[in-house]
Design a protein around this motif. Structure first.
Motif, PDB file in Angstrom:
ATOM      1  N   GLY A  53     -39.557  14.650  16.784  1.00  0.00           N
ATOM      2  CA  GLY A  53     -39.383  15.850  17.590  1.00  0.00           C
ATOM      3  C   GLY A  53     -38.541  15.621  18.824  1.00  0.00           C
ATOM      4  N   ARG A  54     -37.770  14.546  18.826  1.00  0.00           N
ATOM      5  CA  ARG A  54     -36.968  14.213  20.016  1.00  0.00           C
ATOM      6  C   ARG A  54     -35.601  14.878  19.997  1.00  0.00           C
ATOM      7  NH1 ARG A  54     -34.432  14.113  23.535  1.00  0.00           N
ATOM      8  NH2 ARG A  54     -34.247  12.697  25.314  1.00  0.00           N
ATOM      9  N   HIS A  55     -35.079  15.173  18.791  1.00  0.00           N
ATOM     10  CA  HIS A  55     -33.767  15.796  18.703  1.00  0.00           C
ATOM     11  C   HIS A  55     -33.705  16.675  17.457  1.00  0.00           C
ATOM     12  CE1 HIS A  55     -29.314  16.097  18.493  1.00  0.00           C
ATOM     13  NE2 HIS A  55     -29.417  16.022  19.805  1.00  0.00           N
ATOM     14  N   GLU A  56     -33.027  17.799  17.567  1.00  0.00           N
ATOM     15  CA  GLU A  56     -33.013  18.786  16.488  1.00  0.00           C
ATOM     16  C   GLU A  56     -32.302  18.260  15.245  1.00  0.00           C
ATOM     17  OE1 GLU A  56     -32.207  23.510  16.250  1.00  0.00           O
ATOM     18  OE2 GLU A  56     -30.520  22.307  16.982  1.00  0.00           O
ATOM     19  N   THR A  57     -31.131  17.653  15.403  1.00  0.00           N
ATOM     20  CA  THR A  57     -30.335  17.232  14.247  1.00  0.00           C
ATOM     21  C   THR A  57     -30.400  15.733  13.985  1.00  0.00           C
ATOM     22  OG1 THR A  57     -28.308  16.850  15.536  1.00  0.00           O
ATOM     23  CG2 THR A  57     -28.733  19.103  14.752  1.00  0.00           C
ATOM     24  N   GLY A  58     -30.729  14.936  15.004  1.00  0.00           N
ATOM     25  CA  GLY A  58     -30.736  13.484  14.846  1.00  0.00           C
ATOM     26  C   GLY A  58     -29.357  12.851  14.848  1.00  0.00           C
ATOM     27  N   LEU A  59     -28.324  13.642  15.132  1.00  0.00           N
ATOM     28  CA  LEU A  59     -26.958  13.099  15.149  1.00  0.00           C
ATOM     29  C   LEU A  59     -26.695  12.410  16.494  1.00  0.00           C
ATOM     30  CD1 LEU A  59     -24.980  15.983  13.409  1.00  0.00           C
ATOM     31  CD2 LEU A  59     -25.596  13.747  12.461  1.00  0.00           C
ATOM     32  N   CYS A  60     -27.352  11.290  16.668  1.00  0.00           N
ATOM     33  CA  CYS A  60     -27.306  10.583  17.954  1.00  0.00           C
ATOM     34  C   CYS A  60     -26.779   9.162  17.818  1.00  0.00           C
ATOM     35  CB  CYS A  60     -28.701  10.547  18.578  1.00  0.00           C
ATOM     36  SG  CYS A  60     -29.409  12.179  18.882  1.00  0.00           S
ATOM     37  N   GLY A  61     -26.497   8.722  16.601  1.00  0.00           N
ATOM     38  CA  GLY A  61     -25.990   7.366  16.408  1.00  0.00           C
ATOM     39  C   GLY A  61     -24.479   7.315  16.501  1.00  0.00           C
ATOM     40  N   PHE A  62     -23.968   6.121  16.695  1.00  0.00           N
ATOM     41  CA  PHE A  62     -22.515   5.949  16.732  1.00  0.00           C
ATOM     42  C   PHE A  62     -22.142   4.556  16.226  1.00  0.00           C
ATOM     43  CE2 PHE A  62     -24.040   4.662  20.935  1.00  0.00           C
ATOM     44  CZ  PHE A  62     -23.432   3.422  21.109  1.00  0.00           C
ATOM     45  N   THR A  63     -20.935   4.458  15.721  1.00  0.00           N
ATOM     46  CA  THR A  63     -20.359   3.183  15.305  1.00  0.00           C
ATOM     47  C   THR A  63     -18.954   3.098  15.874  1.00  0.00           C
ATOM     48  OG1 THR A  63     -21.638   3.113  13.246  1.00  0.00           O
ATOM     49  CG2 THR A  63     -19.676   1.727  13.363  1.00  0.00           C
ATOM     50  N   ILE A  64     -18.646   1.980  16.479  1.00  0.00           N
ATOM     51  CA  ILE A  64     -17.300   1.713  16.993  1.00  0.00           C
ATOM     52  C   ILE A  64     -16.771   0.505  16.237  1.00  0.00           C
ATOM     53  CG2 ILE A  64     -15.925   1.137  19.033  1.00  0.00           C
ATOM     54  CD1 ILE A  64     -18.346   2.198  20.696  1.00  0.00           C
ATOM     55  N   ASP A  65     -15.570   0.596  15.686  1.00  0.00           N
ATOM     56  CA  ASP A  65     -15.025  -0.542  14.957  1.00  0.00           C
ATOM     57  C   ASP A  65     -13.576  -0.788  15.352  1.00  0.00           C
ATOM     58  OD1 ASP A  65     -13.397   1.274  13.474  1.00  0.00           O
ATOM     59  OD2 ASP A  65     -14.984   1.541  11.989  1.00  0.00           O
ATOM     60  N   ASP A  66     -13.005  -1.846  14.788  1.00  0.00           N
ATOM     61  CA  ASP A  66     -11.647  -2.224  15.184  1.00  0.00           C
ATOM     62  C   ASP A  66     -10.585  -1.310  14.583  1.00  0.00           C
ATOM     63  OD1 ASP A  66     -11.893  -3.104  12.610  1.00  0.00           O
ATOM     64  OD2 ASP A  66     -11.537  -5.217  13.038  1.00  0.00           O
ATOM     65  N   GLY A  67     -11.017  -0.345  13.768  1.00  0.00           N
ATOM     66  CA  GLY A  67     -10.078   0.682  13.350  1.00  0.00           C
ATOM     67  C   GLY A  67      -9.817   1.674  14.464  1.00  0.00           C
ATOM     68  N   GLU A  68     -10.817   1.871  15.307  1.00  0.00           N
ATOM     69  CA  GLU A  68     -10.680   2.773  16.452  1.00  0.00           C
ATOM     70  C   GLU A  68     -10.154   2.042  17.680  1.00  0.00           C
ATOM     71  OE1 GLU A  68     -14.262   5.929  16.074  1.00  0.00           O
ATOM     72  OE2 GLU A  68     -14.882   3.827  16.032  1.00  0.00           O
ATOM     73  N   ILE A  69     -10.582   0.795  17.840  1.00  0.00           N
ATOM     74  CA  ILE A  69     -10.138  -0.019  18.976  1.00  0.00           C
ATOM     75  C   ILE A  69      -9.601  -1.334  18.413  1.00  0.00           C
ATOM     76  CG2 ILE A  69     -10.797  -1.162  21.120  1.00  0.00           C
ATOM     77  CD1 ILE A  69     -13.056   0.821  21.430  1.00  0.00           C
TER      78      ILE A  69
END
Length: 348
Positions: A53-69
């Motif tokens: 019950g902490r977030h409606e969608t749960g879309l709170c994760g992230f990934t950063i990789d060497d394709g972006e940086i």
């Protein structure tokens, strides 16, 4: 706000950032030495957040990789921040330059001793100054960073509100100012704030101290008799905000809790568990002790001496019974603290 880094695999960093709002998505900002490398919204599902019950969608994760940086694995001084609050949620570091301790500096001054915090900032992987500007959930999260033994936090929070987390491997330090001089410093600060509501104090404290600011602005500083009368006749709400701030901070959870005679002993008991407790009029000794505790270079921690105008006004307030009644508990705490401090100087 909740946050954590689950994995840093060099070429890929995985974590989550839960915003204060129930429905929105957070934005992270990746920087290196102040230069922005990437800004992106969280977009990975964390179903546990929905179930809790902490977030409606749960879309709170992230990934950063060497394709972006490109070259991500080689960036040793990378930082990840919450874009809205600018809180650091992750920082890579040089193992040879870092202090491997968890330090909490309890801020007892209304005008924060930020120079001390800024001086030690490069020595810690995680750095959370002025945590009193955030809500309790965010504050508690700052104390719960896993996979690290290098954290520095500071703030003017109720000790009882963070006591449980400090017991999880933190070393506490504090510097306390003579009560009349601290009151004087608060009065002078509140007179100077003016319309800059979210400046030195932050928005929350600016609102909290609004009535005190009006009182301070109207004080007749050119007349001791009129000044004493103003404190004697002050509004009860203002008096409550100025009464025994340090004892309240050390022993209560809420600012309007009534202190008892036993509160003095409770405050001293809390301070006895701190590794370093300094007094502002001997700020150089606090700085030296912190340098020794953190194995820093001599002079790396600045000496933040009392403000002359606050010392002068404090000396005048000390002669006023109406002011003394406001600080009854703090005066007693500082008396016993000073005695112990002077005794330690003699023994050393």
């Amino acid at each position: 706000m909740l946050f954590n880094i689950e994995h840093d695999l060099g070429r890929e960093i995985i974590g989550y950032l839960v915003p204060d709002g129930f429905t929105g998505r957070a934005t992270i900002r990746v920087t290196r030495r102040g230069d922005e490398l990437l800004t992106k919204q969280t977009d990975s599902l964390r179903e546990s957040l929905v179930h809790a019950g902490r977030h409606e969608t749960g879309l709170c994760g992230f990934t950063i990789d060497d394709g972006e940086i490109p070259g991500l694995a080689e960036i040793t001084d990378l930082e990840i921040r919450d874009a809205e609050s600018d809180v650091i949620i992750y920082r890579r570091y040089n193992p040879e330059a870092i202090v491997r301790q968890k330090i909490f500096r309890l801020e007892t001054h209304l005008l924060p001793l930020s120079r001390i915090d800024r001086a030690v900032q490069p020595r810690f992987q995680f750095y959370f100054p002025s945590i009193d500007r955030f809500g309790l959930e965010t504050t508690h999260q700052m104390f719960l960073m896993n996979n690290t033994d290098s954290v520095y936090a500071s703030g003017r929070v109720s000790y009882r509100s963070v006591e449980y987390y400090l017991d999880q491997g933190y070393t506490s330090v504090a510097m306390v100012q003579e009560p009349f001089e601290e009151l004087a410093e608060r009065v002078l600060l509140l007179r100077l704030i003016g319309e800059n509501r979210a400046g030195i104090l932050g928005l929350r404290d600016s609102v909290t101290f609004e009535t005190v600011k009006s009182f301070a602005s109207g004080l007749p500083l050119d007349s001791d008799r009129a000044l004493s009368r103003a404190f004697r006749d002050m509004d009860p709400e203002v008096a409550n905000m100025l009464t025994d701030p340090v004892t309240r901070q050390l022993t209560t959870r809420l600012p309007d809790e009534v202190l008892k005679p036993s509160s003095i002993g409770q405050a001293l008991s809390v301070l006895s568990g701190f590794r370093i407790v300094g007094v502002r009029h001997r700020a150089e000794l606090f700085a030296d002790a912190l340098v020794d505790a953190l194995s820093l270079h001599t002079g790396e921690v600045p000496v933040v001496e009392p403000i002359p105008a606050a010392r002068e006004l404090g000396a005048r307030l000390r002669e006023m019974p109406s002011v003394e009644r406001l600080l009854e508990h703090d005066i007693a705490v500082f008396h016993f603290l000073s005695e112990a401090f002077e005794k330690s100087l003699i023994e050393s």
